[in-house]
Design an enzyme around this catalytic site. Sequence first.
Site, PDB file in Angstrom:
ATOM      1  N   ALA A 139     -20.434 -21.038   3.830  1.00  0.00           N
ATOM      2  CA  ALA A 139     -18.980 -21.831   3.380  1.00  0.00           C
ATOM      3  C   ALA A 139     -19.678 -22.054   2.485  1.00  0.00           C
ATOM      4  O   ALA A 139     -18.940 -23.267   1.333  1.00  0.00           O
ATOM      5  CB  ALA A 139     -19.569 -23.207   4.038  1.00  0.00           C
ATOM      6  N   THR A 140     -20.343 -21.700   0.874  1.00  0.00           N
ATOM      7  CA  THR A 140     -20.167 -22.409   0.454  1.00  0.00           C
ATOM      8  C   THR A 140     -19.018 -21.268  -1.533  1.00  0.00           C
ATOM      9  O   THR A 140     -19.391 -21.604  -2.405  1.00  0.00           O
ATOM     10  CB  THR A 140     -21.461 -21.482  -0.861  1.00  0.00           C
ATOM     11  OG1 THR A 140     -21.842 -20.526  -0.520  1.00  0.00           O
ATOM     12  CG2 THR A 140     -22.814 -23.069  -0.300  1.00  0.00           C
ATOM     13  N   ARG A 171     -26.934 -21.004   1.075  1.00  0.00           N
ATOM     14  CA  ARG A 171     -28.364 -20.975   0.549  1.00  0.00           C
ATOM     15  C   ARG A 171     -28.326 -21.700  -0.732  1.00  0.00           C
ATOM     16  O   ARG A 171     -29.182 -22.641  -1.361  1.00  0.00           O
ATOM     17  CB  ARG A 171     -28.511 -19.513   0.118  1.00  0.00           C
ATOM     18  CG  ARG A 171     -29.332 -18.337   1.182  1.00  0.00           C
ATOM     19  CD  ARG A 171     -29.584 -17.522   0.564  1.00  0.00           C
ATOM     20  NE  ARG A 171     -28.323 -17.145   0.318  1.00  0.00           N
ATOM     21  CZ  ARG A 171     -28.155 -15.678  -0.463  1.00  0.00           C
ATOM     22  NH1 ARG A 171     -28.714 -14.927  -0.307  1.00  0.00           N
ATOM     23  NH2 ARG A 171     -26.945 -15.245  -0.951  1.00  0.00           N
ATOM     24  N   ARG A 172     -26.895 -21.934  -1.391  1.00  0.00           N
ATOM     25  CA  ARG A 172     -26.576 -22.878  -2.130  1.00  0.00           C
ATOM     26  C   ARG A 172     -26.041 -24.519  -2.117  1.00  0.00           C
ATOM     27  O   ARG A 172     -24.982 -24.982  -1.921  1.00  0.00           O
ATOM     28  CB  ARG A 172     -25.725 -21.893  -3.173  1.00  0.00           C
ATOM     29  CG  ARG A 172     -25.938 -21.238  -4.531  1.00  0.00           C
ATOM     30  CD  ARG A 172     -25.149 -20.043  -4.755  1.00  0.00           C
ATOM     31  NE  ARG A 172     -24.120 -19.766  -3.351  1.00  0.00           N
ATOM     32  CZ  ARG A 172     -23.195 -18.657  -3.852  1.00  0.00           C
ATOM     33  NH1 ARG A 172     -22.838 -18.484  -5.575  1.00  0.00           N
ATOM     34  NH2 ARG A 172     -22.317 -18.426  -2.969  1.00  0.00           N
ATOM     35  N   GLU A 228     -15.426 -13.984  -3.887  1.00  0.00           N
ATOM     36  CA  GLU A 228     -17.184 -13.483  -4.796  1.00  0.00           C
ATOM     37  C   GLU A 228     -17.577 -12.177  -4.253  1.00  0.00           C
ATOM     38  O   GLU A 228     -18.920 -11.787  -4.947  1.00  0.00           O
ATOM     39  CB  GLU A 228     -18.365 -14.531  -4.784  1.00  0.00           C
ATOM     40  CG  GLU A 228     -17.576 -16.137  -5.384  1.00  0.00           C
ATOM     41  CD  GLU A 228     -18.679 -16.561  -5.892  1.00  0.00           C
ATOM     42  OE1 GLU A 228     -19.868 -16.306  -5.084  1.00  0.00           O
ATOM     43  OE2 GLU A 228     -17.809 -18.531  -6.186  1.00  0.00           O
ATOM     44  N   TYR A 274     -23.231  -0.542   4.640  1.00  0.00           N
ATOM     45  CA  TYR A 274     -22.146  -1.866   4.331  1.00  0.00           C
ATOM     46  C   TYR A 274     -20.951  -2.030   5.673  1.00  0.00           C
ATOM     47  O   TYR A 274     -21.356  -2.788   6.625  1.00  0.00           O
ATOM     48  CB  TYR A 274     -21.219  -2.397   3.651  1.00  0.00           C
ATOM     49  CG  TYR A 274     -20.296  -3.425   3.796  1.00  0.00           C
ATOM     50  CD1 TYR A 274     -21.032  -4.392   3.631  1.00  0.00           C
ATOM     51  CD2 TYR A 274     -19.356  -3.474   3.505  1.00  0.00           C
ATOM     52  CE1 TYR A 274     -20.103  -6.031   4.067  1.00  0.00           C
ATOM     53  CE2 TYR A 274     -18.147  -4.407   3.994  1.00  0.00           C
ATOM     54  CZ  TYR A 274     -18.843  -6.255   3.638  1.00  0.00           C
ATOM     55  OH  TYR A 274     -17.860  -7.102   3.838  1.00  0.00           O
ATOM     56  N   PHE A 315     -14.348 -17.003   1.970  1.00  0.00           N
ATOM     57  CA  PHE A 315     -13.953 -16.816   3.494  1.00  0.00           C
ATOM     58  C   PHE A 315     -14.826 -18.379   3.914  1.00  0.00           C
ATOM     59  O   PHE A 315     -13.485 -18.691   4.863  1.00  0.00           O
ATOM     60  CB  PHE A 315     -14.050 -15.622   4.483  1.00  0.00           C
ATOM     61  CG  PHE A 315     -13.402 -14.582   4.194  1.00  0.00           C
ATOM     62  CD1 PHE A 315     -12.674 -14.523   3.411  1.00  0.00           C
ATOM     63  CD2 PHE A 315     -13.851 -13.580   4.481  1.00  0.00           C
ATOM     64  CE1 PHE A 315     -12.081 -12.768   2.678  1.00  0.00           C
ATOM     65  CE2 PHE A 315     -13.576 -12.541   4.531  1.00  0.00           C
ATOM     66  CZ  PHE A 315     -12.230 -12.670   3.005  1.00  0.00           C
ATOM     67  N   ASN A 354     -19.857 -15.931   9.720  1.00  0.00           N
ATOM     68  CA  ASN A 354     -18.532 -15.342   8.219  1.00  0.00           C
ATOM     69  C   ASN A 354     -20.530 -14.762   6.748  1.00  0.00           C
ATOM     70  O   ASN A 354     -20.061 -14.450   6.265  1.00  0.00           O
ATOM     71  CB  ASN A 354     -18.495 -16.508   8.014  1.00  0.00           C
ATOM     72  CG  ASN A 354     -17.957 -16.211   6.494  1.00  0.00           C
ATOM     73  OD1 ASN A 354     -17.397 -15.982   6.147  1.00  0.00           O
ATOM     74  ND2 ASN A 354     -18.290 -17.162   4.893  1.00  0.00           N
ATOM     75  N   PRO A 366     -10.995  -8.299   8.438  1.00  0.00           N
ATOM     76  CA  PRO A 366     -10.358  -8.281   7.087  1.00  0.00           C
ATOM     77  C   PRO A 366     -10.529  -7.094   6.224  1.00  0.00           C
ATOM     78  O   PRO A 366     -11.326  -6.598   6.251  1.00  0.00           O
ATOM     79  CB  PRO A 366     -10.845  -9.952   5.780  1.00  0.00           C
ATOM     80  CG  PRO A 366     -11.686 -10.499   6.789  1.00  0.00           C
ATOM     81  CD  PRO A 366     -11.848  -9.364   7.821  1.00  0.00           C
TER      82      PRO A 366
END
Length: 251
Positions: A10-11, A34-35, A185, A149, A14, A83, A179
Amino acid sequence: MAKTAFITGATSGFGRATAKRFDAEGWQTVISGRRGERLDSLKAELTNPSHSIVLDVRDSDAVNAAVKALPASFAPIDVLVNNAGLAVGLEGADEADIADWDLMVDTNIKGLMYCTRAVLPQMVANGYGHVVNIGSIAGAWPYPGGNVYGATKAFVRQFSLNLRADLVGKNIHVTDVEPGLAETEFSEIRFKGDKDKAAAVYNDVDPIRPDDVADAVFWAASRPKNINVNRIEIMAGAQAFSPLAVVRGLK
Ligand code: NDP
Ligand code: 8X3
Protein backbone atom coordinates in the site's frame (compact mmCIF):
# COMPACT_ATOMS: atom_id res chain seq x y z
CA MET A 1 -20.08 -2.66 11.40
CA ALA A 2 -17.52 -1.25 8.95
CA LYS A 3 -15.90 -3.73 6.61
CA THR A 4 -12.14 -4.16 6.50
CA ALA A 5 -9.82 -4.43 3.49
CA PHE A 6 -6.23 -5.64 3.93
CA ILE A 7 -4.01 -4.27 1.18
CA THR A 8 -0.42 -5.42 0.64
CA GLY A 9 2.00 -3.05 -1.06
CA ALA A 10 0.00 0.00 0.00
CA THR A 11 3.03 2.32 -0.01
CA SER A 12 2.86 3.08 -3.74
CA GLY A 13 0.98 2.74 -7.01
CA PHE A 14 -2.08 0.49 -7.18
CA GLY A 15 -1.96 -0.47 -3.50
CA ARG A 16 -1.98 3.11 -2.30
CA ALA A 17 -4.82 4.06 -4.67
CA THR A 18 -6.78 0.97 -3.62
CA ALA A 19 -6.44 1.82 0.08
CA LYS A 20 -7.71 5.33 -0.64
CA ARG A 21 -10.60 3.97 -2.70
CA PHE A 22 -11.82 1.55 -0.01
CA ASP A 23 -11.43 4.33 2.56
CA ALA A 24 -13.49 6.71 0.43
CA GLU A 25 -16.24 4.07 0.35
CA GLY A 26 -16.32 3.96 4.16
CA TRP A 27 -14.22 0.85 4.69
CA GLN A 28 -11.55 0.34 7.34
CA THR A 29 -8.15 -0.56 5.95
CA VAL A 30 -5.14 -2.59 7.00
CA ILE A 31 -2.27 -1.12 5.01
CA SER A 32 1.08 -2.86 4.68
CA GLY A 33 4.42 -2.57 2.95
CA ARG A 34 8.09 -2.37 3.89
CA ARG A 35 8.37 1.44 3.96
CA GLY A 36 6.94 2.58 7.28
CA GLU A 37 7.16 6.31 6.60
CA ARG A 38 5.02 5.89 3.48
CA LEU A 39 2.45 3.96 5.51
CA ASP A 40 2.41 6.79 8.07
CA SER A 41 1.74 9.43 5.43
CA LEU A 42 -0.99 7.32 3.79
CA LYS A 43 -2.62 6.68 7.16
CA ALA A 44 -2.73 10.44 7.77
CA GLU A 45 -4.74 10.85 4.55
CA LEU A 46 -7.30 8.15 5.35
CA THR A 47 -10.56 9.18 6.96
CA ASN A 48 -11.69 5.85 8.43
CA PRO A 49 -9.83 3.69 10.99
CA SER A 50 -6.67 2.21 9.52
CA HIS A 51 -4.07 -0.18 10.93
CA SER A 52 -0.61 -0.11 9.39
CA ILE A 53 1.87 -2.96 9.40
CA VAL A 54 5.48 -2.77 8.24
CA LEU A 55 5.62 -6.13 6.52
CA ASP A 56 7.76 -7.94 3.99
CA VAL A 57 5.45 -10.46 2.33
CA ARG A 58 8.42 -12.78 1.69
CA ASP A 59 8.65 -13.48 5.43
CA SER A 60 6.09 -16.20 6.09
CA ASP A 61 6.45 -16.05 9.90
CA ALA A 62 6.03 -12.26 9.91
CA VAL A 63 2.94 -12.52 7.70
CA ASN A 64 1.34 -15.08 10.04
CA ALA A 65 2.25 -13.05 13.12
CA ALA A 66 0.85 -9.85 11.62
CA VAL A 67 -2.47 -11.48 10.79
CA LYS A 68 -2.71 -13.11 14.24
CA ALA A 69 -1.89 -9.78 15.92
CA LEU A 70 -4.59 -7.78 14.14
CA PRO A 71 -6.49 -5.61 16.63
CA ALA A 72 -9.93 -7.08 17.32
CA SER A 73 -11.64 -4.19 15.55
CA PHE A 74 -9.78 -5.03 12.29
CA ALA A 75 -10.48 -8.76 12.30
CA PRO A 76 -11.71 -10.70 10.51
CA ILE A 77 -10.58 -9.34 7.17
CA ASP A 78 -13.40 -9.03 4.63
CA VAL A 79 -11.27 -8.33 1.55
CA LEU A 80 -7.61 -9.20 1.01
CA VAL A 81 -5.93 -7.36 -1.87
CA ASN A 82 -2.74 -9.23 -2.74
CA ASN A 83 -1.05 -6.37 -4.57
CA ALA A 84 2.60 -6.38 -3.37
CA GLY A 85 4.81 -7.37 -6.24
CA LEU A 86 7.47 -6.32 -8.68
CA ALA A 87 9.32 -6.94 -11.89
CA VAL A 88 13.12 -6.81 -11.80
CA GLY A 89 15.09 -6.71 -15.04
CA LEU A 90 14.08 -7.03 -18.66
CA GLU A 91 16.97 -9.11 -19.95
CA GLY A 92 16.46 -12.18 -22.05
CA ALA A 93 16.38 -15.52 -20.25
CA ASP A 94 19.96 -16.35 -21.24
CA GLU A 95 21.28 -13.13 -19.67
CA ALA A 96 18.97 -12.46 -16.72
CA ASP A 97 20.31 -12.30 -13.18
CA ILE A 98 19.14 -15.35 -11.24
CA ALA A 99 18.86 -13.18 -8.09
CA ASP A 100 16.23 -11.08 -9.92
CA TRP A 101 14.30 -14.22 -10.77
CA ASP A 102 14.44 -15.38 -7.16
CA LEU A 103 13.21 -12.00 -5.94
CA MET A 104 10.19 -12.08 -8.26
CA VAL A 105 9.30 -15.66 -7.34
CA ASP A 106 9.72 -14.96 -3.62
CA THR A 107 7.56 -11.82 -3.75
CA ASN A 108 4.97 -12.36 -6.47
CA ILE A 109 4.37 -16.07 -5.88
CA LYS A 110 5.47 -17.01 -2.38
CA GLY A 111 4.52 -13.73 -0.71
CA LEU A 112 1.07 -13.87 -2.25
CA MET A 113 0.70 -17.49 -1.12
CA TYR A 114 1.73 -16.64 2.45
CA CYS A 115 -0.73 -13.73 2.75
CA THR A 116 -3.57 -15.76 1.30
CA ARG A 117 -2.93 -18.77 3.52
CA ALA A 118 -2.67 -16.56 6.62
CA VAL A 119 -5.96 -14.74 6.03
CA LEU A 120 -8.18 -17.53 4.66
CA PRO A 121 -8.97 -19.38 7.92
CA GLN A 122 -10.43 -16.16 9.40
CA MET A 123 -12.53 -15.63 6.31
CA VAL A 124 -13.82 -19.20 6.32
CA ALA A 125 -14.64 -18.99 10.03
CA ASN A 126 -16.45 -15.72 9.38
CA GLY A 127 -18.41 -17.23 6.47
CA TYR A 128 -17.46 -14.39 4.14
CA GLY A 129 -14.45 -13.09 2.28
CA HIS A 130 -13.00 -11.93 -1.01
CA VAL A 131 -9.42 -12.33 -2.21
CA VAL A 132 -8.44 -9.93 -4.99
CA ASN A 133 -5.10 -10.81 -6.53
CA ILE A 134 -3.20 -8.38 -8.72
CA GLY A 135 -1.99 -10.33 -11.73
CA SER A 136 -0.93 -8.79 -15.00
CA ILE A 137 -1.48 -9.03 -18.71
CA ALA A 138 2.09 -10.41 -18.61
CA GLY A 139 0.62 -13.60 -17.18
CA ALA A 140 -1.22 -14.24 -20.41
CA TRP A 141 0.64 -12.29 -23.11
CA PRO A 142 4.33 -13.10 -23.51
CA TYR A 143 6.89 -10.44 -24.47
CA PRO A 144 10.68 -10.45 -24.73
CA GLY A 145 12.25 -10.06 -21.30
CA GLY A 146 9.00 -10.90 -19.52
CA ASN A 147 10.24 -14.43 -18.82
CA VAL A 148 9.97 -14.99 -15.04
CA TYR A 149 7.86 -11.90 -14.30
CA GLY A 150 5.17 -13.10 -16.72
CA ALA A 151 5.42 -16.61 -15.32
CA THR A 152 4.84 -15.36 -11.77
CA LYS A 153 1.70 -13.61 -12.97
CA ALA A 154 0.55 -16.77 -14.78
CA PHE A 155 0.85 -18.41 -11.36
CA VAL A 156 -1.35 -15.66 -9.89
CA ARG A 157 -3.99 -16.28 -12.55
CA GLN A 158 -4.08 -20.06 -12.05
CA PHE A 159 -3.79 -19.85 -8.26
CA SER A 160 -6.80 -17.50 -8.26
CA LEU A 161 -8.88 -20.01 -10.23
CA ASN A 162 -7.77 -22.91 -8.03
CA LEU A 163 -8.55 -20.93 -4.88
CA ARG A 164 -12.03 -20.46 -6.21
CA ALA A 165 -12.32 -24.20 -6.79
CA ASP A 166 -11.42 -24.82 -3.14
CA LEU A 167 -13.56 -22.07 -1.67
CA VAL A 168 -16.74 -22.07 -3.74
CA GLY A 169 -18.88 -23.64 -1.01
CA LYS A 170 -17.50 -21.36 1.67
CA ASN A 171 -18.74 -18.01 0.41
CA ILE A 172 -15.20 -16.82 -0.35
CA HIS A 173 -14.92 -14.97 -3.64
CA VAL A 174 -11.71 -14.66 -5.66
CA THR A 175 -10.80 -12.26 -8.47
CA ASP A 176 -7.63 -11.82 -10.49
CA VAL A 177 -7.24 -8.22 -11.71
CA GLU A 178 -4.78 -8.15 -14.61
CA PRO A 179 -3.63 -4.67 -15.66
CA GLY A 180 -1.37 -3.74 -18.56
CA LEU A 181 0.79 -0.64 -19.05
CA ALA A 182 0.26 1.50 -15.94
CA GLU A 183 2.34 4.36 -14.62
CA THR A 184 3.54 3.74 -11.06
CA GLU A 185 6.98 3.11 -9.55
CA PHE A 186 6.89 -0.29 -11.30
CA SER A 187 9.35 0.60 -14.09
CA GLU A 188 11.74 2.38 -11.73
CA ILE A 189 11.95 -0.85 -9.73
CA ARG A 190 12.21 -2.97 -12.90
CA PHE A 191 15.13 -0.83 -14.14
CA LYS A 192 16.77 -0.70 -10.69
CA GLY A 193 16.44 3.03 -10.12
CA ASP A 194 17.20 4.20 -13.69
CA LYS A 195 14.64 7.00 -13.85
CA ASP A 196 15.27 7.84 -17.52
CA LYS A 197 14.68 4.28 -18.64
CA ALA A 198 11.57 4.12 -16.48
CA ALA A 199 10.21 7.42 -17.82
CA ALA A 200 10.73 6.21 -21.41
CA VAL A 201 8.20 3.42 -20.83
CA TYR A 202 5.45 6.04 -20.42
CA ASN A 203 6.77 8.57 -22.94
CA ASP A 204 4.02 10.03 -25.16
CA VAL A 205 1.47 7.41 -24.16
CA ASP A 206 -1.62 7.62 -21.98
CA PRO A 207 -1.22 4.70 -19.56
CA ILE A 208 -3.56 3.09 -17.05
CA ARG A 209 -3.61 5.08 -13.81
CA PRO A 210 -3.53 3.65 -10.29
CA ASP A 211 -7.08 4.90 -9.72
CA ASP A 212 -8.28 2.86 -12.72
CA VAL A 213 -6.99 -0.30 -11.09
CA ALA A 214 -8.40 0.71 -7.70
CA ASP A 215 -11.79 1.12 -9.41
CA ALA A 216 -11.62 -2.40 -10.81
CA VAL A 217 -10.58 -3.88 -7.47
CA PHE A 218 -13.36 -2.10 -5.59
CA TRP A 219 -15.94 -2.97 -8.24
CA ALA A 220 -15.07 -6.67 -8.12
CA ALA A 221 -15.11 -6.68 -4.32
CA SER A 222 -18.45 -4.92 -4.08
CA ARG A 223 -20.52 -7.14 -6.41
CA PRO A 224 -23.47 -8.97 -4.87
CA LYS A 225 -22.52 -12.41 -3.59
CA ASN A 226 -24.54 -14.28 -6.22
CA ILE A 227 -21.74 -13.60 -8.69
CA ASN A 228 -17.96 -14.06 -8.70
CA VAL A 229 -15.83 -12.00 -11.05
CA ASN A 230 -13.07 -14.45 -12.00
CA ARG A 231 -10.76 -12.16 -13.97
CA ILE A 232 -10.55 -8.57 -15.12
CA GLU A 233 -8.00 -7.81 -17.84
CA ILE A 234 -7.33 -4.12 -18.45
CA MET A 235 -5.09 -2.67 -21.13
CA ALA A 236 -4.27 0.96 -21.77
CA GLY A 237 -6.23 2.38 -24.69
CA ALA A 238 -2.89 2.78 -26.45
CA GLN A 239 -1.87 -0.85 -25.95
CA ALA A 240 -2.72 -3.98 -27.95
CA PHE A 241 -1.17 -7.25 -29.09
CA SER A 242 1.87 -7.55 -31.28
CA PRO A 243 2.00 -10.07 -34.10
CA LEU A 244 3.70 -13.40 -33.45
CA ALA A 245 7.41 -13.19 -34.18
CA VAL A 246 8.65 -14.79 -37.39
CA VAL A 247 12.41 -14.90 -37.87
CA ARG A 248 13.36 -15.37 -41.51
CA GLY A 249 16.47 -17.08 -42.77
CA LEU A 250 16.68 -19.68 -39.98
CA LYS A 251 17.58 -23.13 -41.24
P1 NDP B 1 4.82 0.03 -7.33
O1 NDP B 1 6.29 -0.25 -7.45
O2 NDP B 1 4.37 1.44 -7.43
O3 NDP B 1 4.26 -0.63 -6.00
C1 NDP B 1 4.67 -1.91 -5.59
C2 NDP B 1 4.25 -2.13 -4.14
O4 NDP B 1 4.64 -3.46 -3.77
C3 NDP B 1 4.91 -1.18 -3.18
O5 NDP B 1 3.95 -0.70 -2.27
C4 NDP B 1 5.95 -2.03 -2.46
O6 NDP B 1 6.06 -1.62 -1.11
C5 NDP B 1 5.27 -3.40 -2.50
N1 NDP B 1 6.24 -4.49 -2.33
C6 NDP B 1 7.21 -4.89 -3.17
N2 NDP B 1 7.92 -5.88 -2.60
C7 NDP B 1 7.37 -6.12 -1.39
C8 NDP B 1 7.64 -7.02 -0.32
N3 NDP B 1 8.65 -7.90 -0.40
N4 NDP B 1 6.87 -6.99 0.79
C9 NDP B 1 5.85 -6.10 0.86
N5 NDP B 1 5.54 -5.22 -0.10
C10 NDP B 1 6.29 -5.23 -1.20
O7 NDP B 1 4.16 -0.84 -8.49
P2 NDP B 1 2.62 -1.12 -8.89
O8 NDP B 1 1.68 -0.38 -8.05
O9 NDP B 1 2.56 -0.94 -10.35
O10 NDP B 1 2.57 -2.67 -8.60
C11 NDP B 1 1.59 -3.28 -7.79
C12 NDP B 1 1.28 -4.64 -8.37
O11 NDP B 1 0.75 -4.48 -9.67
C13 NDP B 1 2.47 -5.57 -8.53
O12 NDP B 1 2.08 -6.88 -8.16
C14 NDP B 1 2.79 -5.50 -10.03
O13 NDP B 1 3.42 -6.66 -10.49
C15 NDP B 1 1.40 -5.35 -10.58
N6 NDP B 1 1.25 -4.78 -11.92
C16 NDP B 1 1.81 -3.58 -12.28
C17 NDP B 1 1.59 -3.08 -13.54
C18 NDP B 1 2.21 -1.80 -14.00
O14 NDP B 1 2.41 -1.63 -15.21
N7 NDP B 1 2.51 -0.85 -13.13
C19 NDP B 1 0.71 -3.75 -14.49
C20 NDP B 1 0.20 -5.01 -14.02
C21 NDP B 1 0.44 -5.48 -12.78
P3 NDP B 1 7.43 -1.48 -0.28
O15 NDP B 1 8.54 -1.24 -1.27
O16 NDP B 1 7.19 -0.33 0.64
O17 NDP B 1 7.55 -2.78 0.44
C1 8X3 C 1 3.13 -5.02 -15.73
C2 8X3 C 1 2.65 -4.86 -17.13
O1 8X3 C 1 3.23 -5.23 -19.57
O2 8X3 C 1 4.96 -4.25 -18.16
O3 8X3 C 1 2.64 -6.16 -15.17
O4 8X3 C 1 4.42 -6.57 -17.96
S1 8X3 C 1 3.88 -5.26 -18.24
